[in-house]
Design a protein around this motif. Structure first.
Motif, PDB file in Angstrom:
ATOM      1  N   PHE A  33      -8.444   7.479   6.538  1.00 26.77           N
ATOM      2  CA  PHE A  33      -8.140   6.084   6.197  1.00 26.77           C
ATOM      3  C   PHE A  33      -9.437   5.296   6.031  1.00 26.77           C
ATOM      4  O   PHE A  33      -9.612   4.544   5.069  1.00 26.77           O
ATOM      5  N   GLU A  34     -10.341   5.462   6.994  1.00 27.67           N
ATOM      6  CA  GLU A  34     -11.568   4.685   6.983  1.00 27.67           C
ATOM      7  C   GLU A  34     -12.521   5.141   5.881  1.00 27.67           C
ATOM      8  O   GLU A  34     -13.236   4.320   5.291  1.00 27.67           O
ATOM      9  N   ARG A  35     -12.533   6.436   5.582  1.00 29.70           N
ATOM     10  CA  ARG A  35     -13.349   6.939   4.472  1.00 29.70           C
ATOM     11  C   ARG A  35     -12.896   6.360   3.144  1.00 29.70           C
ATOM     12  O   ARG A  35     -13.698   6.162   2.224  1.00 29.70           O
ATOM     13  N   ASP A 119      -9.092 -11.330   2.453  1.00 27.99           N
ATOM     14  CA  ASP A 119      -9.732 -11.139   1.150  1.00 27.99           C
ATOM     15  C   ASP A 119      -8.918 -10.118   0.360  1.00 27.99           C
ATOM     16  O   ASP A 119      -8.751  -8.974   0.804  1.00 27.99           O
ATOM     17  N   PHE A 120      -8.395 -10.521  -0.775  1.00 27.66           N
ATOM     18  CA  PHE A 120      -7.576  -9.631  -1.598  1.00 27.66           C
ATOM     19  C   PHE A 120      -8.432  -8.961  -2.674  1.00 27.66           C
ATOM     20  O   PHE A 120      -9.365  -9.566  -3.186  1.00 27.66           O
ATOM     21  N   PRO A 121      -8.120  -7.717  -3.066  1.00 25.94           N
ATOM     22  CA  PRO A 121      -7.068  -6.865  -2.495  1.00 25.94           C
ATOM     23  C   PRO A 121      -7.400  -6.454  -1.059  1.00 25.94           C
ATOM     24  O   PRO A 121      -8.556  -6.191  -0.726  1.00 25.94           O
ATOM     25  N   PHE A 122      -6.371  -6.420  -0.235  1.00 22.07           N
ATOM     26  CA  PHE A 122      -6.507  -6.144   1.190  1.00 22.07           C
ATOM     27  C   PHE A 122      -6.006  -4.734   1.476  1.00 22.07           C
ATOM     28  O   PHE A 122      -4.859  -4.399   1.208  1.00 22.07           O
ATOM     29  N   LYS A 123      -6.907  -3.902   2.020  1.00 21.78           N
ATOM     30  CA  LYS A 123      -6.559  -2.509   2.335  1.00 21.78           C
ATOM     31  C   LYS A 123      -6.472  -2.377   3.853  1.00 21.78           C
ATOM     32  O   LYS A 123      -7.484  -2.535   4.534  1.00 21.78           O
ATOM     33  N   ALA A 169      -6.475  14.738   0.930  1.00 20.96           N
ATOM     34  CA  ALA A 169      -7.628  14.829   1.838  1.00 20.96           C
ATOM     35  C   ALA A 169      -7.191  15.075   3.274  1.00 20.96           C
ATOM     36  O   ALA A 169      -7.762  15.916   3.984  1.00 20.96           O
ATOM     37  N   VAL A 170      -6.165  14.351   3.732  1.00 15.95           N
ATOM     38  CA  VAL A 170      -5.693  14.488   5.119  1.00 15.95           C
ATOM     39  C   VAL A 170      -5.132  15.887   5.355  1.00 15.95           C
ATOM     40  O   VAL A 170      -5.498  16.562   6.331  1.00 15.95           O
TER      41      VAL A 170
END
Length: 455
Positions: A33-35, A119-123, A169-170
């Protein structure tokens, strides 16, 4: 005689080994997720009922756990509804809060509530438990964790492409090769409903179609008939029930079936974009497959929908799913904020990894070395070494009691501790530590610095 303690159906206790294995999955998902640029948020375990009800369709609403009012609020109970047999209205009058059913609707509420700070787009990603009053069965529980990632504030189809890569990836990192990422588009389903004359029954149509792999073709047709979809329209669906072949060949068949539906053709165009991008980028171990019967019964999807199935030969329901929702935040007053997201089914992924023996052996090792306790002086001498080992990120522990040697060594074996250290009067006089490898039986006399270097 006291009654034996138990837990509610659909819930579980987790042993240290199980928690270690679950944390392995969590950390793998979280690191990816963080990558991919997602940021963590958390929301409360329960929401106001008005936030959740009406967002998941009729079937979803029935599975929401409601929290009973307490104190004076109980007086608000609608007894008239109870007397008239309207149990749904009566139960709603007893409750103003409910446990969250998923993480997506609370996320939509979060976005609207905090829109001026985002801040959009928001992930965002979110890893928290959810609750559903579902019938417990293999891989399906009433309390379970969801691992979600969403992007809001962008209509770009590159997000769908990224989510397919994220799934790949996961599962590649988990060594779970050969999963199938099924994809469809809600616009295609709307187009099909339009072509068969059932546009006014889109929800009934998709809910029934979504059950195809569970109850079979004939039962799905029967359910559609019972919901008022005409037989003539159901007959037009026949090519879809047996639609197979490559992604591209299925697309060509759909273009023919949906030639009169603008909505359906738009859905096909979106799928072609995603397929072309993935074909160019290439997946590591997963397979992308078009499945026109994939519906996912949640009302809020408007574009691409995903579902991930385990490798062939593993009997398990979906291990992931998600899709595009163009106006989920609109239900809370914030219009035209498109979003797309996916979820990982932790519990089912756990069961699949267990069945295929894919958990690394090191996952369950909770400590690296156990110090045998021979007495008060020896224990203090050992704790000085343990303090230094821990400072060097070595998981070390002293057996708390000066019990018999056999008992302490059995404890080490049961916990699968790879090394033990034995310190007696002689070792203390020589300022050394006797290290034993529990697998090979080898023993070493080491100074404290040498002991630290060994790990």
């Amino acid at each position: 005689m006291a009654q034996k303690p138990r837990i509610p159906k659909g819930t579980r206790d987790f042993s240290p080994e199980q928690v270690a294995k679950r944390n392995y999955i969590f950390s793998t998902i979280k690191s990816n997720f963080e990558r991919f640029g997602f940021q963590p948020i958390e929301t409360p375990s329960f929401e106001l009922s008005e936030t959740l009800l009406g967002k998941y369709g009729e079937e979803g609403d029935r599975l929401i756990f409601k929290i009973l009012n307490s104190g004076d609020k109980v007086k608000k109970a609608d007894l008239q509804a109870l007397e008239s047999g309207n149990l749904a209205r009566f139960s709603n009058s007893l409750s103003e809060k409910a446990l969250r059913y998923d993480l997506t609707v609370p996320f939509a509420r979060y976005v609207v509530q905090h829109q001026n700070d985002i801040d959009f787009p928001f992930k965002r990603y979110q890893i928290q438990p959810v609750w559903r009053a579902d019938r417990p069965q293999k891989g399906r529980f009433q309390e379970f964790y969801q691992c979600d990632a969403d992007v809001v504030g962008s209509k770009s189809l590159w997000q769908e492409v990224e989510f397919i890569q994220l799934y790949d990836a996961v599962f590649t990192d988990l060594k779970l090769n050969g999963v199938t990422i099924k994809i469809n588009n809600r616009k295609i389903l709307s187009g099909i409903a339009e072509v068969i004359g059932a546009s006014d029954k889109l929800i009934d149509f998709t809910v029934a179609l979504d059950k195809l792999d569970k109850i079979g073709e004939e039962k799905v047709k029967e359910e559609m008939l019972n919901k008022g979809i005409p037989q003539e329209g159901i007959d037009k669906l026949q090519p879809l029930f047996s639609l197979t072949g490559t992604f591209e060949s299925q697309i060509q068949t759909l273009k023919s079936i949906l030639s009169t539906s603008e909505d359906g053709l738009k859905g096909i165009e979106e799928l072609e974009f995603i397929d072309k991008a993935i074909s160019s980028l290439q997946l590591q171990t997963a397979n992308l497959q078009l499945d026109v019967t994939l519906a996912r019964g949640l009302n809020y999807y408007t574009g691409a929908i995903f579902e991930v199935s385990a490798p062939e030969g593993v009997q398990m329901g979906s291990i992931g799913g998600g899709g595009r929702y163009d106006d989920l935040t609109g239900i809370f007053g914030l219009k035209d904020v498109s979003g797309v997201g996916i979820s990982f089914g932790l519990d089912r992924i756990y069961l699949v990894l267990e069945e295929l023996n894919l958990f690394p052996e090191t996952v369950s090792n909770n400590i690296d070395v156990l110090f045998i306790n021979f007495g008060e002086a020896e224990g203090l001498y050992s704790l000085k070494a343990i303090k230094e080992l821990r400072a060097n990120n070595v998981a070390a522990e002293l057996y708390p009691d000066a019990a018999k040697m056999k008992k302490q060594m059995n404890y080490a074996n049961k916990r699968q501790v790879p090394f033990v250290v034995m310190v007696g009067e002689q070792e203390m006089n020589d300022n050394i530590y006797k290290l034993k490898n529990m697998n090979s039986g080898e023993q070493f006399n080491l100074s404290l610095d040498e002991l630290i270097d060994k790990f």
